[in-house]
Design a protein around this motif. Structure first.
Motif, PDB file in Angstrom:
ATOM      1  N   SER A  18      20.540  65.299  30.475  1.00 31.91           N
ATOM      2  CA  SER A  18      19.510  64.025  30.157  1.00 31.91           C
ATOM      3  C   SER A  18      18.200  64.515  31.398  1.00 31.91           C
ATOM      4  N   GLY A  19      18.524  65.712  32.188  1.00 32.91           N
ATOM      5  CA  GLY A  19      16.656  65.708  32.799  1.00 32.91           C
ATOM      6  C   GLY A  19      16.083  64.630  34.119  1.00 32.91           C
ATOM      7  N   ILE A  20      15.410  64.458  34.281  1.00 34.55           N
ATOM      8  CA  ILE A  20      14.953  63.957  35.355  1.00 34.55           C
ATOM      9  C   ILE A  20      14.430  62.871  35.593  1.00 34.55           C
ATOM     10  N   ASP A  21      14.835  62.072  34.316  1.00 33.40           N
ATOM     11  CA  ASP A  21      14.932  60.396  34.485  1.00 33.40           C
ATOM     12  C   ASP A  21      16.093  59.728  34.833  1.00 33.40           C
ATOM     13  N   TYR A  22      16.900  60.281  34.155  1.00 26.15           N
ATOM     14  CA  TYR A  22      18.321  60.452  34.372  1.00 26.15           C
ATOM     15  C   TYR A  22      18.395  60.183  36.078  1.00 26.15           C
ATOM     16  N   LEU A  23      17.930  61.257  36.600  1.00 24.50           N
ATOM     17  CA  LEU A  23      17.555  61.204  38.758  1.00 24.50           C
ATOM     18  C   LEU A  23      17.437  60.736  38.633  1.00 24.50           C
TER      19      LEU A  23
END
Length: 109
Positions: A18-23
Motif C-alpha cells: 500500500s506504500g508510503i502513505d500507509y507508512l
C-alpha cells in the motif's frame, strides 16, 4: 503481475504494497500511542533476536551475532524513517546511504 513488478523491498513484505502513505499514517498513529510505541519496540527486539539466532546458527559467536543483528535492525529502522520523510526515492538507496553514514562514523580516519 503487480507483485512481480514491484521493487524488491516491497516483495519481501518489509514494506506494505500500500506504500508510503500507509507508512506515514502508521507512524503517526504509533507515535501518538505509548502502548503502540512499546509494541513496536518489542517487534524490533524480536526481529533482532531472530536475526541473531540466524547468525548463531551459521556459527557466528553470540557477541558478533548480537551486534550484527541489532545494527541491521537499527539501520533498517533509521533508513525507513528517512525514506518515509522523503517525497520520493528508493528505499534500497536510502538503506545504502544509511549504511554509508554508519560506516563513516565507526571507521577510523
Amino acid at each position: 503481475s503487480e507483485q512481480s513488478s514491484a521493487p524488491a523491498y516491497k516483495r519481501t513484505g518489509l514494506v506494505p504494497m500500500s506504500g508510503i502513505d500507509y507508512l506515514r499514517k502508521r507512524r503517526t498513529v504509533i507515535n501518538t500511542n505509548e502502548g503502540l510505541r512499546e509494541r513496536e519496540l518489542r517487534k524490533l527486539a524480536n526481529l533482532s533476536d531472530s536475526i541473531a539466532s540466524g547468525f548463531q546458527a551459521r556459527g557466528i559467536d553470540d557477541l558478533n551475532a548480537t551486534l550484527a543483528a541489532q545494527t541491521a535492525v537499527t539501520v533498517f529502522k533509521v533508513a525507513l524513517q528517512r525514506w518515509i520523510d522523503q517525497t520520493d526515492g528508493d528505499l534500497s538507496v536510502t538503506i545504502a546511504e544509511t549504511i554509508d553514514a554508519l560506516s563513516a562514523v565507526i571507521t577510523p580516519r
